[in-house]
Design an enzyme around this catalytic site. Structure first.
Site, PDB file in Angstrom:
ATOM      1  N   LYS A  52       0.846  -1.209   0.000  1.00  0.00           N
ATOM      2  CA  LYS A  52       0.000   0.000   0.000  1.00  0.00           C
ATOM      3  C   LYS A  52       0.879   1.255   0.000  1.00  0.00           C
ATOM      4  O   LYS A  52       0.644   2.198  -0.756  1.00  0.00           O
ATOM      5  CB  LYS A  52      -0.930  -0.006   1.223  1.00  0.00           C
ATOM      6  N   GLN A  96      -4.380  -1.531   9.877  1.00  0.00           N
ATOM      7  CA  GLN A  96      -4.350  -2.859   9.250  1.00  0.00           C
ATOM      8  C   GLN A  96      -4.922  -3.905  10.208  1.00  0.00           C
ATOM      9  O   GLN A  96      -4.576  -3.942  11.388  1.00  0.00           O
ATOM     10  CB  GLN A  96      -2.910  -3.210   8.844  1.00  0.00           C
ATOM     11  N   ASP A 119     -10.726   2.935   4.173  1.00  0.00           N
ATOM     12  CA  ASP A 119     -11.013   1.494   4.107  1.00  0.00           C
ATOM     13  C   ASP A 119     -12.518   1.256   3.986  1.00  0.00           C
ATOM     14  O   ASP A 119     -12.949   0.145   3.661  1.00  0.00           O
ATOM     15  CB  ASP A 119     -10.530   0.796   5.389  1.00  0.00           C
TER      16      ASP A 119
HETATM   17  N1  GUN Z   1      -6.906  -6.814   6.441  1.00  0.00           N
HETATM   18  C1  GUN Z   1      -7.287  -7.541   5.364  1.00  0.00           C
HETATM   19  N2  GUN Z   1      -7.790  -6.723   4.408  1.00  0.00           N
HETATM   20  C2  GUN Z   1      -7.721  -5.465   4.905  1.00  0.00           C
HETATM   21  C3  GUN Z   1      -8.091  -4.194   4.382  1.00  0.00           C
HETATM   22  O1  GUN Z   1      -8.616  -4.045   3.271  1.00  0.00           O
HETATM   23  N3  GUN Z   1      -7.845  -3.133   5.206  1.00  0.00           N
HETATM   24  C4  GUN Z   1      -7.296  -3.269   6.434  1.00  0.00           C
HETATM   25  N4  GUN Z   1      -7.126  -2.169   7.166  1.00  0.00           N
HETATM   26  N5  GUN Z   1      -6.964  -4.432   6.948  1.00  0.00           N
HETATM   27  C5  GUN Z   1      -7.164  -5.526   6.183  1.00  0.00           C
END
Ligand code: GUN
Length: 293
Positions: A52, A96, A119
């Site tokens: 990311k 995350q 998100d």
């Molecule tokens: N863990 C698995 N997928 C995601 C996501 O799209 N965002 C976040 N913050 N954590 C995750």
């Protein structure tokens, strides 16, 4: 069978995002800014967050990674979230997941200002999505919708069988596919680990979206010939065959399902790359105040 190529589509969309980010910089004197918080050092989370951050830099965004070790308290984390909420130099904030057991993910999710929740996990954004109002759409479902759009897949009137009811993918995906929009207008079945006769359900799917988190779970005998198959699986296993020491497996038995499908996403190279696009687009939209004024 034709591939829904996440690499090709994501690179193309990233070029467009980079142009918009450059325009934003010349208009405002700053870059769109995404902050990610990572607690602990789970291997998968490390990889996803690094990707990311790297992609933010690639398209001309600012990115900041804030790390906590596993002993961080919930209060510490909530304090940092509140601080970032107040920072006008930050457009998007993600924490995350998964978080260590002593930290309640619901509390953390709700603490994030919904106007920075790129998100799309905050109840305000999920609620607005339900009502077809402007909102941040969760990154993975958003990425899948962009992929369907890029290949001009006609979804109207199709039966979409979603396998898996997670807050992050399955549940929002079912809502998006049923919406009166393009892509959308599907008849949706949301199936999960307690669904009786799952195979009878998946065999009815003109579109199958597999988001159950189990390697090769969807086998060829579960798929109607000609179906469109979207594989959200990110099942990581140690491997001696790869440089990273890991190999990624989807939820779909690709080798046997691909020949009978009309369209299919590979793993890797499919939905995972599109998730990043969803996140970048939400961050840009936040910086430009396109969703919340
Ligand atoms: N863990 C698995 N997928 C995601 C996501 O799209 N965002 C976040 N913050 N954590 C995750």
């Amino acid at each position: 069978m034709q591939l829904l190529d996440g690499k090709f589509v994501s690179e193309k969309i990233k070029q467009d995002i980079a142009v918009e980010a450059a325009d934003f910089l010349s208009e405002t004197g700053r870059k769109p800014h995404l902050v990610a918080i990572l607690v602990g050092n789970d291997g998968g989370s490390e990889t996803y967050v690094a990707s990311k951050m790297k992609n933010c830099e690639k398209v001309g965004f600012q990115s900041s990674l804030i790390r906590y070790d596993l002993t961080a308290t919930e209060e510490e984390l909530l304090g940092k979230v509140r601080e970032i909420n107040q920072d006008p130099g930050v457009d998007g904030l993600i924490v995350q997941l998964p978080l260590p057991k002593h930290i309640d993910p619901e509390k953390v999710t709700e603490a994030i200002d919904h106007r920075k929740d790129v998100d799309g996990f905050h109840p305000v954004n999920l609620g607005r999505m339900m009502r077809n109002l402007p909102c941040f759409i969760p990154a993975t479902p958003y990425g899948i919708m962009l992929m369907l759009e890029a290949y001009q897949i006609d979804t109207t009137g199709k039966h979409c069988v979603v396998v898996g009811r997670s807050n992050i993918v399955g549940s929002p995906m079912s809502i998006l596919m049923a919406r009166n929009a393009t892509p959308g207008n599907c008849t949706v079945s949301l199936t999960h680990s307690r669904t009786a006769n799952l195979k009878d359900m998946t065999l009815q799917g003109d579109i199958i979206i597999a988001a159950i988190g189990k390697k090769n779970f969807i086998t060829a005998d579960m798929v109607k010939p000609g179906a469109i198959v979207i594989d959200v699986g990110m099942n990581r296993e140690t491997s001696t065959q790869t440089k990273s020491g890991y190999k990624l497996y989807g939820d779909v038995d690709f080798n046997n399902v691909a020949p009978i499908s009309s369209w299919i996403t590979p793993v890797p190279g499919g939905v995972g790359l599109m998730t990043i696009i969803g996140l970048l687009k939400n961050t840009l939209a936040s910086a430009k105040k396109e969703i919340y004024k």
